[in-house]
Motif scaffolding. Structure first.
Motif, short mmCIF file in Angstrom:
data_model
loop_
_atom_site.label_atom_id
_atom_site.label_comp_id
_atom_site.label_asym_id
_atom_site.label_seq_id
_atom_site.Cartn_x
_atom_site.Cartn_y
_atom_site.Cartn_z
N GLU A 44 16.72 -73.97 1.49
CA GLU A 44 17.55 -73.18 1.89
C GLU A 44 17.38 -72.27 2.83
O GLU A 44 18.00 -71.63 3.59
N ILE A 45 15.75 -72.67 3.40
CA ILE A 45 15.50 -71.56 4.27
C ILE A 45 16.05 -72.20 6.03
O ILE A 45 16.33 -72.94 5.65
N LYS A 46 16.36 -71.55 6.80
CA LYS A 46 17.10 -71.81 7.52
C LYS A 46 16.39 -72.11 8.26
O LYS A 46 15.33 -72.16 8.92
N SER A 47 16.63 -73.57 9.47
CA SER A 47 15.72 -74.69 9.52
C SER A 47 16.21 -74.41 10.55
O SER A 47 15.42 -75.30 11.98
N ASP A 48 16.58 -73.88 11.58
CA ASP A 48 17.17 -73.82 12.80
C ASP A 48 16.05 -72.64 13.81
O ASP A 48 15.76 -71.80 13.82
N ALA A 49 14.97 -73.47 14.57
CA ALA A 49 13.85 -73.61 14.56
C ALA A 49 13.98 -72.16 16.17
O ALA A 49 13.46 -71.45 16.62
N LYS A 50 15.15 -72.71 17.01
CA LYS A 50 14.86 -72.18 18.16
C LYS A 50 15.21 -70.48 17.68
O LYS A 50 15.00 -69.76 18.46
N SER A 51 15.91 -70.26 15.85
CA SER A 51 16.41 -69.29 16.12
C SER A 51 15.45 -68.16 15.20
O SER A 51 15.03 -67.27 14.91
N LEU A 52 14.07 -69.02 14.81
CA LEU A 52 12.92 -68.54 14.15
C LEU A 52 11.82 -68.61 15.23
O LEU A 52 10.78 -68.38 15.35
N ARG A 53 12.36 -68.66 16.25
CA ARG A 53 11.12 -68.86 16.95
C ARG A 53 10.50 -67.55 17.43
O ARG A 53 8.61 -68.04 17.45
N LYS A 54 10.94 -66.76 17.54
CA LYS A 54 9.86 -65.55 17.75
C LYS A 54 8.92 -65.17 16.16
O LYS A 54 7.86 -65.02 16.06
N VAL A 55 9.28 -65.56 15.25
CA VAL A 55 8.65 -66.02 14.00
C VAL A 55 7.43 -66.40 13.63
O VAL A 55 6.26 -66.56 13.55
N LEU A 56 7.82 -67.83 13.76
CA LEU A 56 7.52 -68.80 14.07
C LEU A 56 5.80 -68.56 15.11
O LEU A 56 4.80 -69.11 14.72
N ASP A 57 6.41 -68.23 16.23
CA ASP A 57 5.17 -67.88 17.64
C ASP A 57 4.36 -67.16 16.45
O ASP A 57 2.97 -66.74 17.08
N LYS A 58 4.72 -66.11 16.25
CA LYS A 58 4.16 -64.63 15.76
C LYS A 58 2.75 -65.39 13.96
O LYS A 58 2.20 -65.16 14.26
N LEU A 59 3.80 -66.17 13.36
CA LEU A 59 3.41 -66.83 12.73
C LEU A 59 1.55 -67.13 12.87
O LEU A 59 0.29 -67.56 11.96
N MET A 60 2.24 -68.41 13.87
CA MET A 60 1.25 -69.47 14.43
C MET A 60 0.14 -68.33 15.49
O MET A 60 -1.58 -68.82 14.94
N GLN A 61 0.16 -67.81 15.65
CA GLN A 61 -0.52 -66.24 16.55
C GLN A 61 -1.64 -65.73 15.68
O GLN A 61 -2.58 -65.62 15.62
N MET A 62 -0.83 -65.19 14.37
CA MET A 62 -1.15 -64.91 13.50
C MET A 62 -2.96 -65.88 12.32
O MET A 62 -3.96 -65.29 12.48
N THR A 63 -2.53 -67.11 12.57
CA THR A 63 -3.45 -67.85 12.48
C THR A 63 -4.38 -67.98 12.87
O THR A 63 -5.48 -68.10 12.41
#
Length: 287
Positions: free
Chosen positions: A122-141
């Motif tokens: 059910e998680i929104k799978s559109d990576a374009k709309s999640l880019r900022k969040v994904l970038d921040k999660l990767m940076q946090m890691t």
């Protein structure tokens, strides 16, 4: 008590209490005890208040996120209509068109909580709309990986990794994180090499009693298992003999050294994930 109308001293005390509680339940085993204190109802009531002071908003979202890290916490939050209330909070407080750096941390906490509360499909799978969040999660890691104690700010390295285990069921999110995510100060040439190096760093989790290290290793193995389903990344995963030896040893591990630790039910065991990785890489003979 109307928190929006309390004086600064009371607000500060409230924040300190909430910070103490969220620090306490960083150990997810304690979350069921917190639920018995009706913390879900109180915290959701607070985020539903308009004009709630920012410090209490952030502390409340952090507490909700920590509760969502445990399956019983997820169930309690869902039963209390948390997803709807969080979406209303987002619309009221976290307007994405507002460029306010003070809310960046809270936006990330919100996104992490939402990911943990939502079923993977059910998680929104559109990576374009999640880019900022994904970038921040990767940076946090990356940031936590470079610290000796694997903590950066309020976060342990296991926290973004567990969120990734849910997000990585979506192919476009995997591809974005592995190929396109914007990360600074990464000391290896690729994201795959980064995850593989982390597995080798945390291989020793089986020999100690640190439950967060063991959770980190479990999450990493699930992440790499997800990556290994993609033909584009198979050759790179197979290119490190040291990594393959590590995965084969984990596939053979009997798990006797593992401490009692809560592991989210959406994740597979290290041994199962290792076997899955070897199968996908056509290295399914762990001997």
């Amino acid at each position: 008590m109307n928190l929006s109308e309390t004086n600064n001293d009371i607000q500060l005390t409230m924040v300190e209490i909430l910070e103490f509680i969220w620090t306490l339940v960083d150990n997810t085993i304690l979350i069921p005890q917190l639920l018995k204190a009706n913390c879900v109802a109180f915290t959701l009531k607070w985020i539903n208040m308009k004009e709630l002071p920012f410090a209490i908003q952030r502390a409340s979202i952090r507490l909700l996120y920590n509760m969502a890290r445990h399956e019983k916490g997820c169930d309690a939050l869902k039963g209390a209509d948390a997803l709807r209330l969080l979406q209303e909070f987002k619309q009221r407080t976290l307007d994405p068109t507002v460029d306010d750096t003070a809310y960046e941390d809270m936006r990330l906490l919100f996104s992490m909580a939402l990911a943990l509360l939502t079923e993977p499909k059910e998680i929104k799978s559109d990576a374009k709309s999640l880019r900022k969040v994904l970038d921040k999660l990767m940076q946090m890691t990356v940031n936590t990986a470079q610290k000796k104690n694997h903590k950066y700010g309020d976060f342990d390295i296991s926290e973004p990794l567990v969120v990734f285990t849910k997000l990585f069921v979506h192919d476009d999110i995997v591809h974005y994180c592995v190929k396109e995510s914007q990360v600074k100060n990464m000391k290896v040439p690729s994201k795959i090499a980064f995850f593989c190096d982390l597995v080798m760093q945390f291989r020793g989790a089986l020999a100690n009693d640190d439950e967060l290290d063991q959770l980190t290793l479990t999450a990493l193995m699930n992440i790499i298992w997800s990556i290994s389903f993609h033909d584009d990344y198979v050759n790179e995963l197979k290119s490190s003999a040291k990594f393959l030896i590590t995965v084969k040893s984990l596939a053979n591990d009997d798990g006797e050294a593992w401490v009692e630790q809560y592991v989210p039910k959406h994740m597979s065991s290290v041994k199962k994930a290792a076997a899955g990785i070897l199968w996908n890489l056509d290295e399914n003979n762990p001997g």
